[in-house]
Design an enzyme around this catalytic site. Structure first.
Site, PDB file in Angstrom:
ATOM      1  N   PRO A 101       0.846  -1.273  -0.085  1.00 37.17           N
ATOM      2  CG  PRO A 101       0.189  -0.824   2.235  1.00 37.17           C
ATOM      3  CD  PRO A 101       1.411  -1.750   1.531  1.00 37.17           C
ATOM      4  CE  LYS A 145      -0.257  -3.370  -7.503  1.00 39.52           C
ATOM      5  NZ  LYS A 145      -0.084  -1.728  -7.630  1.00 39.52           N
ATOM      6  N   PRO A 146       4.415  -1.869  -6.405  1.00 34.58           N
ATOM      7  CG  PRO A 146       5.990  -0.433  -6.506  1.00 34.58           C
ATOM      8  CD  PRO A 146       5.418  -1.476  -7.506  1.00 34.58           C
ATOM      9  CB  SER A 204      -8.716  -2.398   1.201  1.00 31.75           C
ATOM     10  OG  SER A 204      -8.746  -3.049   0.127  1.00 31.75           O
ATOM     11  CD  GLU A 233      -1.216  -4.915   8.324  1.00 32.92           C
ATOM     12  OE1 GLU A 233      -2.504  -4.689   8.207  1.00 32.92           O
ATOM     13  OE2 GLU A 233      -0.290  -4.139   8.426  1.00 32.92           O
ATOM     14  CG  LEU A 234      -6.444  -8.040   5.051  1.00 32.86           C
ATOM     15  CD1 LEU A 234      -7.758  -9.025   4.816  1.00 32.86           C
ATOM     16  CD2 LEU A 234      -5.846  -7.627   3.770  1.00 32.86           C
ATOM     17  CB  CYS A 280      -2.688  -1.083   8.864  1.00 33.13           C
ATOM     18  SG  CYS A 280      -0.862  -1.294   9.637  1.00 33.13           S
ATOM     19  CD  GLU A 334      -8.466   0.144   7.537  1.00 33.96           C
ATOM     20  OE1 GLU A 334      -8.521  -0.444   6.500  1.00 33.96           O
ATOM     21  OE2 GLU A 334      -7.415  -0.052   8.278  1.00 33.96           O
TER      22      GLU A 334
HETATM   23  P1  NAI Z   1      -6.104  -1.123  -1.889  1.00 36.21           P
HETATM   24  O1  NAI Z   1      -6.469  -2.331  -1.078  1.00 36.21           O
HETATM   25  O2  NAI Z   1      -7.206  -1.138  -3.089  1.00 36.21           O
HETATM   26  O3  NAI Z   1      -4.623  -1.323  -2.481  1.00 36.21           O
HETATM   27  C1  NAI Z   1      -3.568  -1.760  -1.769  1.00 36.21           C
HETATM   28  C2  NAI Z   1      -2.814  -2.313  -2.815  1.00 36.21           C
HETATM   29  O4  NAI Z   1      -3.552  -3.531  -3.509  1.00 36.21           O
HETATM   30  C3  NAI Z   1      -2.427  -1.676  -3.846  1.00 36.21           C
HETATM   31  O5  NAI Z   1      -1.003  -1.928  -4.527  1.00 36.21           O
HETATM   32  C4  NAI Z   1      -3.246  -1.676  -4.978  1.00 36.21           C
HETATM   33  O6  NAI Z   1      -2.970  -1.573  -6.326  1.00 36.21           O
HETATM   34  C5  NAI Z   1      -3.485  -3.267  -4.974  1.00 36.21           C
HETATM   35  N1  NAI Z   1      -4.680  -3.790  -5.567  1.00 36.21           N
HETATM   36  C6  NAI Z   1      -6.073  -3.050  -5.529  1.00 36.21           C
HETATM   37  N2  NAI Z   1      -6.870  -3.925  -5.958  1.00 36.21           N
HETATM   38  C7  NAI Z   1      -6.257  -5.024  -6.590  1.00 36.21           C
HETATM   39  C8  NAI Z   1      -6.681  -6.205  -7.104  1.00 36.21           C
HETATM   40  N3  NAI Z   1      -7.960  -6.483  -7.548  1.00 36.21           N
HETATM   41  N4  NAI Z   1      -5.872  -7.359  -7.252  1.00 36.21           N
HETATM   42  C9  NAI Z   1      -4.629  -7.191  -6.675  1.00 36.21           C
HETATM   43  N5  NAI Z   1      -4.161  -6.058  -6.141  1.00 36.21           N
HETATM   44  C10 NAI Z   1      -4.956  -5.048  -6.041  1.00 36.21           C
HETATM   45  O7  NAI Z   1      -6.504  -0.128  -0.991  1.00 36.21           O
HETATM   46  P2  NAI Z   1      -6.823   1.684  -1.185  1.00 36.21           P
HETATM   47  O8  NAI Z   1      -7.982   1.450  -2.264  1.00 36.21           O
HETATM   48  O9  NAI Z   1      -5.671   2.171  -2.017  1.00 36.21           O
HETATM   49  O10 NAI Z   1      -7.358   2.195   0.050  1.00 36.21           O
HETATM   50  C11 NAI Z   1      -8.762   1.799   0.299  1.00 36.21           C
HETATM   51  C12 NAI Z   1      -8.794   1.501   1.806  1.00 36.21           C
HETATM   52  O11 NAI Z   1      -8.142   0.438   2.154  1.00 36.21           O
HETATM   53  C13 NAI Z   1      -8.189   2.700   2.699  1.00 36.21           C
HETATM   54  O12 NAI Z   1      -9.146   3.597   3.097  1.00 36.21           O
HETATM   55  C14 NAI Z   1      -7.912   1.835   4.127  1.00 36.21           C
HETATM   56  O13 NAI Z   1      -9.044   1.491   4.749  1.00 36.21           O
HETATM   57  C15 NAI Z   1      -7.466   0.472   3.611  1.00 36.21           C
HETATM   58  N6  NAI Z   1      -6.219   0.442   3.398  1.00 36.21           N
HETATM   59  C16 NAI Z   1      -5.478  -0.572   4.350  1.00 36.21           C
HETATM   60  C17 NAI Z   1      -4.046  -0.423   4.392  1.00 36.21           C
HETATM   61  C18 NAI Z   1      -3.286  -1.124   5.522  1.00 36.21           C
HETATM   62  O14 NAI Z   1      -2.243  -0.913   5.647  1.00 36.21           O
HETATM   63  N7  NAI Z   1      -3.763  -2.124   5.819  1.00 36.21           N
HETATM   64  C19 NAI Z   1      -3.176   0.100   3.437  1.00 36.21           C
HETATM   65  C20 NAI Z   1      -3.763   0.803   2.545  1.00 36.21           C
HETATM   66  C21 NAI Z   1      -5.481   0.935   2.421  1.00 36.21           C
HETATM   67 MG    MG Z   2      -8.561  -0.046  -3.778  1.00 36.55          MG
END
Ligand code: NAI
Ligand code: MG
Length: 496
Positions: A160, A185-186, A239, A260-261, A294, A392
């Site tokens: 993330p 993949k960043p 997420s 880690e979600l 997180c 969250e």
């Molecule tokens: P996300 O979960 O969509 O993105 C995190 C990573 O997953 C990025 O590298 C993204 O490109 C990748 N990703 C997204 N969709 C994917 C798919 N279908 N297949 C494979 N990889 C995929 O998170 P996003 O949209 O940036 O943020 C949304 C919410 O997620 C935030 O508001 C927060 O609540 C949560 N989040 C939690 C994090 C944590 O540290 N646990 C970090 C980032 C977001």
């Molecule tokens: Mg997303």
């Protein structure tokens, strides 16, 4: 490589993928913009991967693992390479911290801490590479049984944007120590520091193909990595929504998955807690890194005896939190990472205003014209059934919930689908440990919240994911166990 000066259009930097030790364009030649969230300006362009580019990266990683140089690299040499990478990161810490702050919006002082932790993480796992030990299993005397530890293979790592280079380090360092090869993949919001780091891979002795970095979006670059038959393991931080999709996608090829979600972590304050430390800890727990953490202590549980005074004290202190440009050293709260996140958090502010009482904040700061800033916001008298207490938010938004006594604190704290972290504040050591044992969370702090050390395990219970990062636990996730049985008895089996 020089510190990128990204202020003027003419100096805008373009980054490509790092595959098999070379900088390469996407097959389609596509680039996507990367922003400075404090100015909303584009600061760089980065090659955008699709399934074809991901496949090229996976093939490079596969070859480097199967027949390439990495199996021939000894544990001592893997360790040395990680030490050298750590040294490069320390030498370039100022540039990396500035780029991280500029791209993610986090205050520069926090970014400097992060980069120090990145180097420490590579050093820790550099040391651990030579401490991978097998077992001799206690089978009967006519045989010898061994457990060998072997690398899982090719690791796909999806990270993330909230701690961009640190999350890269948490994934790459244990994988490389274990002898795996990697495709990282960043996050599409924040790929820059990982790509800067890749510019030192060759110099520190990482053979081509051992670490590949492909940038791009989740559905078009992340998903193909999860589906790829030549990837043995996926490590994901992000997420819960995407985590659940990854488990489904990975089932086709039965990959190992660690997740880690994030969560909705309770920060629990009992009446006898040290007052000043507690008020400080409530704010620090939820507002550090703009709340884009997180393990953010976003549910603040306060004992009724001190509740009103505590909300008042938090509010008074929150007024003094310095919000401003990430690169100013006095800044304690920068902008959110991206427009989408700003809109998401803003929509929760409206939800919160309907669900609870607002003590402070609740909108964008009036004095700042542009940038994705949100005021530090405290809602109080929040029901634990409210959306702002269950979902969250990932922004500087606190939900303060009153409770009456230990049993109720534990019940509310555990009443969530998540279980990443929790904290408890009290001077009563009996109570502290009773509560620690009752909390269903992977990390529990007592009289603090957020300190994180590479030596100690990190990960969640319940829907906060599974698997652990950091410490020996983190490397364990990149190791297979091979049982070897050696017959010491020269007699025929004599069965037939
Ligand atoms: P996300 O979960 O969509 O993105 C995190 C990573 O997953 C990025 O590298 C993204 O490109 C990748 N990703 C997204 N969709 C994917 C798919 N279908 N297949 C494979 N990889 C995929 O998170 P996003 O949209 O940036 O943020 C949304 C919410 O997620 C935030 O508001 C927060 O609540 C949560 N989040 C939690 C994090 C944590 O540290 N646990 C970090 C980032 C977001
Ligand atoms: Mg997303």
């Amino acid at each position: 490589m020089q510190a990128p000066k990204l202020h003027r259009e003419s100096e805008m930097k373009r980054y490509r993928h790092y595959i098999n030790g070379k900088w390469v364009e996407s097959r389609g030649g596509a680039y996507f913009p990367v922003y400075d969230p404090s100015t909303e300006e584009i600061i760089a362009e980065v090659a955008e991967a699709d399934a074809h580019d991901v496949d090229a990266a996976v093939r490079a990683a596969r070859a480097a693992f199967d027949s390439g140089p990495w199996p021939q690299t000894t544990a001592q040499d893997r360790g040395r390479i990680l030490f050298k990478l750590a040294e490069k990161i320390r030498q370039n810490a100022a540039m990396l911290a500035e780029l991280e702050a500029r791209n993610s919006g986090k205050p520069i002082v926090e970014a400097e801490f992060d980069i120090g932790d990145v180097a420490t993480c590579f050093e820790y796992y550099g040391g651990l590479a030579t401490k991978i030990l097998g077992h001799v299993n206690p089978v009967p005397a006519n045989a010898l049984s061994l457990s060998l530890r072997e690398p899982v293979g090719v690791a796909g790592q999806i990270i993330p944007w909230n701690y961009p280079l640190l999350m890269a380090a948490w994934k790459l360092a244990p994988a490389l120590a274990a002898g795996c090869t990697c495709v990282l993949k960043p996050a599409e919001q924040t790929p820059l520091t990982a790509l800067e780091m890749a510019s030192w891979f060759e110099e520190v002795g990482l053979p081509p193909g051992v670490v590949n970095i492909v940038s791009g979006f989740g559905e078009t670059a992340g998903a193909p990595l999860v589906h790829h038959a030549d990837v043995d393991k996926i490590a994901f931080t992000g997420s819960a929504v995407v985590g659940k999709m990854i488990v489904k996608m990975a089932s086709d090829t039965l990959k190992r998955v660690t997740l880690e979600l994030g969560g909705k972590s309770p920060n629990i304050f009992f009446a006898e807690a040290d007052w000043e430390a507690a008020v400080d800890g409530a704010l620090f727990g939820v507002f550090i890194n703009q709340g884009e953490v997180c393990s953010a202590g976003s549910r603040i549980l306060v004992e009724k005896k001190i509740y009103s005074r505590f909300v008042e004290a938090m509010t008074e202190k929150a007024k003094r939190i310095r919000l401003g440009p990430p690169l100013e050293r006095e800044t304690k709260l920068g902008p959110l990472v991206r427009k989408g996140q700003y809109e998401r958090v803003s929509s929760y502010l409206e939800v919160g205003k309907r669900e609870a009482k607002l003590a402070i904040g609740g909108s964008r700061p009036k004095q700042i014209g542009r940038g994705y800033y949100v005021e530090p916001t405290i809602f109080y008298d929040v029901q634990n059934s409210a959306r702002i207490a269950r979902e969250e938010i990932f922004g500087p938004v606190a939900a303060v919930i009153p409770f009456d006594g230990e049993a109720e604190a534990i019940r509310i704290a555990n009443d969530t689908p998540y279980g990443l972290a929790a904290a408890v504040w009290t001077r009563d050591i009996y109570k502290a440990f009773r509560v620690v044992k009752s909390l269903r969370a992977g990390i529990v702090w007592v009289n603090h919240m957020q300190p994180t050390y590479v030596e100690a395990p990190w990960g969640g219970y319940k829907q906060s994911g599974f698997g652990r990062e950091l410490g020996p636990w983190g490397m364990e996730e990149y190791l297979e166990t091979k049982q070897v049985f050696v017959n010491l008895d020269e007699q025929p089996i004599g069965w037939y």
